[in-house]
Design an enzyme around this catalytic site. Structure first.
Site, PDB file in Angstrom:
ATOM      1  N   ASP A  16       1.419  -1.063   0.191  1.00  0.00           N
ATOM      2  CA  ASP A  16      -0.411  -0.270  -0.077  1.00  0.00           C
ATOM      3  C   ASP A  16       0.843   1.000   0.084  1.00  0.00           C
ATOM      4  O   ASP A  16       1.710   1.522   1.099  1.00  0.00           O
ATOM      5  CB  ASP A  16      -0.721  -0.164   1.345  1.00  0.00           C
ATOM      6  CG  ASP A  16      -1.266   1.416   1.771  1.00  0.00           C
ATOM      7  OD1 ASP A  16      -1.442   2.122   0.609  1.00  0.00           O
ATOM      8  OD2 ASP A  16      -2.162   1.101   2.500  1.00  0.00           O
ATOM      9  N   CYS A  34      -7.702   8.449 -14.581  1.00  0.00           N
ATOM     10  CA  CYS A  34      -8.739   8.460 -16.082  1.00  0.00           C
ATOM     11  C   CYS A  34     -10.106   8.521 -15.517  1.00  0.00           C
ATOM     12  O   CYS A  34     -10.877   7.793 -15.552  1.00  0.00           O
ATOM     13  CB  CYS A  34      -8.218   7.290 -16.354  1.00  0.00           C
ATOM     14  SG  CYS A  34      -8.463   5.773 -15.446  1.00  0.00           S
TER      15      CYS A  34
HETATM   16  C1  LIG Z   1      -5.092   3.301 -12.769  1.00  0.00           C
HETATM   17  S1  LIG Z   1      -4.761   2.354 -12.271  1.00  0.00           S
HETATM   18  C2  LIG Z   1      -3.096   2.267 -12.611  1.00  0.00           C
HETATM   19  C3  LIG Z   1      -2.899   2.164 -13.941  1.00  0.00           C
HETATM   20  C4  LIG Z   1      -1.332   2.288 -14.432  1.00  0.00           C
HETATM   21  N1  LIG Z   1      -0.422   3.449 -13.832  1.00  0.00           N
HETATM   22  C5  LIG Z   1      -0.677   2.050 -15.806  1.00  0.00           C
HETATM   23  O1  LIG Z   1      -0.547   3.412 -16.799  1.00  0.00           O
HETATM   24  O2  LIG Z   1      -0.688   1.469 -16.532  1.00  0.00           O
HETATM   25  C6  LIG Z   1      -4.930   2.333 -10.598  1.00  0.00           C
HETATM   26  C7  LIG Z   1      -3.365   1.061 -10.016  1.00  0.00           C
HETATM   27  O3  LIG Z   1      -3.479   0.966  -8.269  1.00  0.00           O
HETATM   28  C8  LIG Z   1      -3.043   0.268  -7.587  1.00  0.00           C
HETATM   29  N2  LIG Z   1      -3.818   1.374  -5.860  1.00  0.00           N
HETATM   30  C9  LIG Z   1      -4.715   0.871  -5.354  1.00  0.00           C
HETATM   31  N3  LIG Z   1      -4.913   1.385  -4.306  1.00  0.00           N
HETATM   32  C10 LIG Z   1      -3.564   1.131  -3.692  1.00  0.00           C
HETATM   33  C11 LIG Z   1      -2.179   1.760  -3.079  1.00  0.00           C
HETATM   34  N4  LIG Z   1      -3.055   2.193  -1.649  1.00  0.00           N
HETATM   35  N5  LIG Z   1      -1.426   2.349  -3.056  1.00  0.00           N
HETATM   36  C12 LIG Z   1      -0.779   1.249  -4.398  1.00  0.00           C
HETATM   37  N6  LIG Z   1      -1.114   0.535  -5.715  1.00  0.00           N
HETATM   38  C13 LIG Z   1      -2.399   0.561  -5.116  1.00  0.00           C
HETATM   39  C14 LIG Z   1      -4.290  -0.810  -7.807  1.00  0.00           C
HETATM   40  O4  LIG Z   1      -4.113  -2.104  -7.577  1.00  0.00           O
HETATM   41  C15 LIG Z   1      -4.439  -0.005  -9.840  1.00  0.00           C
HETATM   42  O5  LIG Z   1      -3.987  -0.776 -10.288  1.00  0.00           O
END
Ligand SMILES: C[S@@+](CC[C@H](N)C(=O)[O-])C[C@H]1O[C@@H](n2cnc3c(N)ncnc32)[C@H](O)[C@@H]1O
Length: 433
Positions: free
Chosen positions: A301, A373
């Site tokens: 996280d 997005c």
């Molecule tokens: C919008 S997607 C990211 C897309 C990525 N940046 C790409 O361009 O391929 C958001 C991501 O944030 C992750 N996520 C959600 N909460 C999170 C947290 N607290 N810490 C790290 N990752 C997290 C999700 O698992 C997801 O893969």
């Protein structure tokens, strides 16, 4: 007795039921596709995506045609009729095939008592044509709350956004700048008989005239290009990447932007890519491997800094937060069924929490790019406003660009039927002491 596979319309109805119960298409479609021979799979995929895309309009028609809703145990037949209505209204499929085979599928789903109803509803639908939608939810084929929220947020643009969400998105590539110049790759595409043009805003982007399977793209397996929307590609134009920098991609999976960062500047000191999802993180490694790039991957996280941070601040941070994904509905029409209005406040609180945490590990003189997005200001413009209220040290950097709309906090892109998805970017800098 020999095992009889379900007819594909029955499988499609099961997929829709799973989506209605909270699974995304990318979660439930792969096993459904495996139930069919390869030649039928594209059709199943098109039906599932198309029925989600037009779900609210089709449902508005179906509800007008049914005297009363089906009983809960028969809900699968509701979805089967939506699939058939989708085919009648939006496909080239012959009407008699849709009618007869849907009745067959009803039987195969073990609901023989409903074949008369299915037959009657579909015959009437065929005879009478599509009724005028009763409201804007049916007209634009979106849930009521989304229509209302967009109307409220964007009084001049809501209709264009809703209409753009119903279009099929183009296939866009990012040329790996470490391997090819964009013009060189455009030539390779032309030699392969694939029509394409350079994107307007993203410097390494190429938009294809028509989608093609990736194995038709020259040197794809060798890392020449990646599939990535033009709006997503813009992140690297905002990061001011320089050799020797230590860069964090805090929400990295599946790794599209981590890879774009590494391609945009070949001499970075290190890219640390974090994602909390154990399921999604391996996708980052797969993308890095195909492109022959290297990053330090950590499952954590990101906001729980003590659990993963080594104490060395970052020169650049990309924070591509989890969001409603309402800017990419045209690529993921199941979002219309999956997202709830009540999701937005908790998402905004996660987004602000992540931003506060990432700010604390940004080097003085460093830069943080916030991205979503989403097309809801609650996750975009207002997150930055809220952050700036509590962090008066942070400097907002004006994005000088010919794309998107200036929001004073960042730039908002709406989905454009001819090019990019909906996105939001803001750039924050931490002053030197
Ligand atoms: C919008 S997607 C990211 C897309 C990525 N940046 C790409 O361009 O391929 C958001 C991501 O944030 C992750 N996520 C959600 N909460 C999170 C947290 N607290 N810490 C790290 N990752 C997290 C999700 O698992 C997801 O893969």
């Amino acid at each position: 007795m020999a095992y009889q596979p379900l007819p594909f319309r029955a499988i499609a109805a099961n997929v829709l039921l799973a989506v209605e119960q909270g699974q995304s298409l990318s979660q439930c479609l792969p096993s459904a596709l495996n139930q069919l021979p390869p030649e039928q799979r594209p059709q199943l995929q098109a039906i599932c995506y198309g029925t989600c895309r037009w779900f609210h309009r089709l449902e508005s028609e179906l509800n007008q045609r049914l005297k009363k809703p089906l009983r809960k145990p028969d809900r699968i037949i509701h979805h089967l009729m939506l699939v058939a209505l989708f085919q009648l209204r939006y496909s080239e499929q012959a009407t008699y095939a849709v009618l007869n085979e849907t009745v067959e599928a009803c039987r195969a789903l073990d609901k023989p008592h409903l074949t008369g109803l299915v037959n009657g509803v579909l015959r009437a639908a065929e005879r009478e044509g599509a009724p005028a939608p009763k409201d804007d939810s049916g007209r634009f084929s979106h849930p009521v709350w989304m229509v209302e929220k967009l109307r409220h947020n964007w009084p001049d643009d809501w209709q264009a956004i809703l209409e753009a969400n119903n279009q099929q998105a183009p296939m866009t590539l990012r040329v790996n700048a470490l391997r090819f110049k964009r013009d060189e790759y455009l030539n390779l595409l032309s030699e392969a008989g694939i029509e394409a043009h350079a994107t307007r805003f993203a410097p390494s982007g190429i938009q294809l005239q028509r989608p093609v399977p990736v194995d038709r793209l020259p040197w794809f397996e060798d890392g020449a290009v990646s599939v990535q929307d033009e709006a997503a590609q813009l992140c690297t134009t905002l990061m001011d990447l320089q050799p020797g920098q230590r860069v964090l991609d805090a929400c990295a999976a599946p790794g599209g932007k981590s890879c774009a960062i590494l391609e945009a500047c070949g001499e970075l000191d290190e890219v640390v890519a974090i994602d909390e999802s154990a399921e999604r993180l391996p996708r980052v490694q797969e993308n890095l491997d195909r492109l022959d790039l290297h990053a330090t991957l950590t499952q954590a996280d990101a906001a729980d800094i003590d659990s993963w941070w080594d104490g060395t601040p970052f020169d650049r941070i990309l924070l591509d937060v989890p969001c409603s994904a309402t800017g990419v509905i045209r690529r993921h029409p199941d979002i219309k069924l999956l997202r709830r209005e009540s999701d937005i406040v908790p998402l905004a609180s996660i987004q602000l929490g992540l931003l506060e945490a990432m700010w604390s590990i940004l080097k003085p003189g460093g830069r943080l790019v916030y991205a979503t997005c989403s097309v809801f200001p609650q996750e975009n413009h207002r997150i930055i406003q809220r952050f700036l209220k509590q962090q008066n040290q942070a400097t907002l950097k004006c994005i000088e660009a010919d794309w998107g709309r200036d929001m004073n906090t960042g730039r908002q892109l709406f989905p454009d039927p001819d090019s990019h998805d909906g996105f939001f970017y803001a750039v924050l800098e931490k002053p030197e002491p």
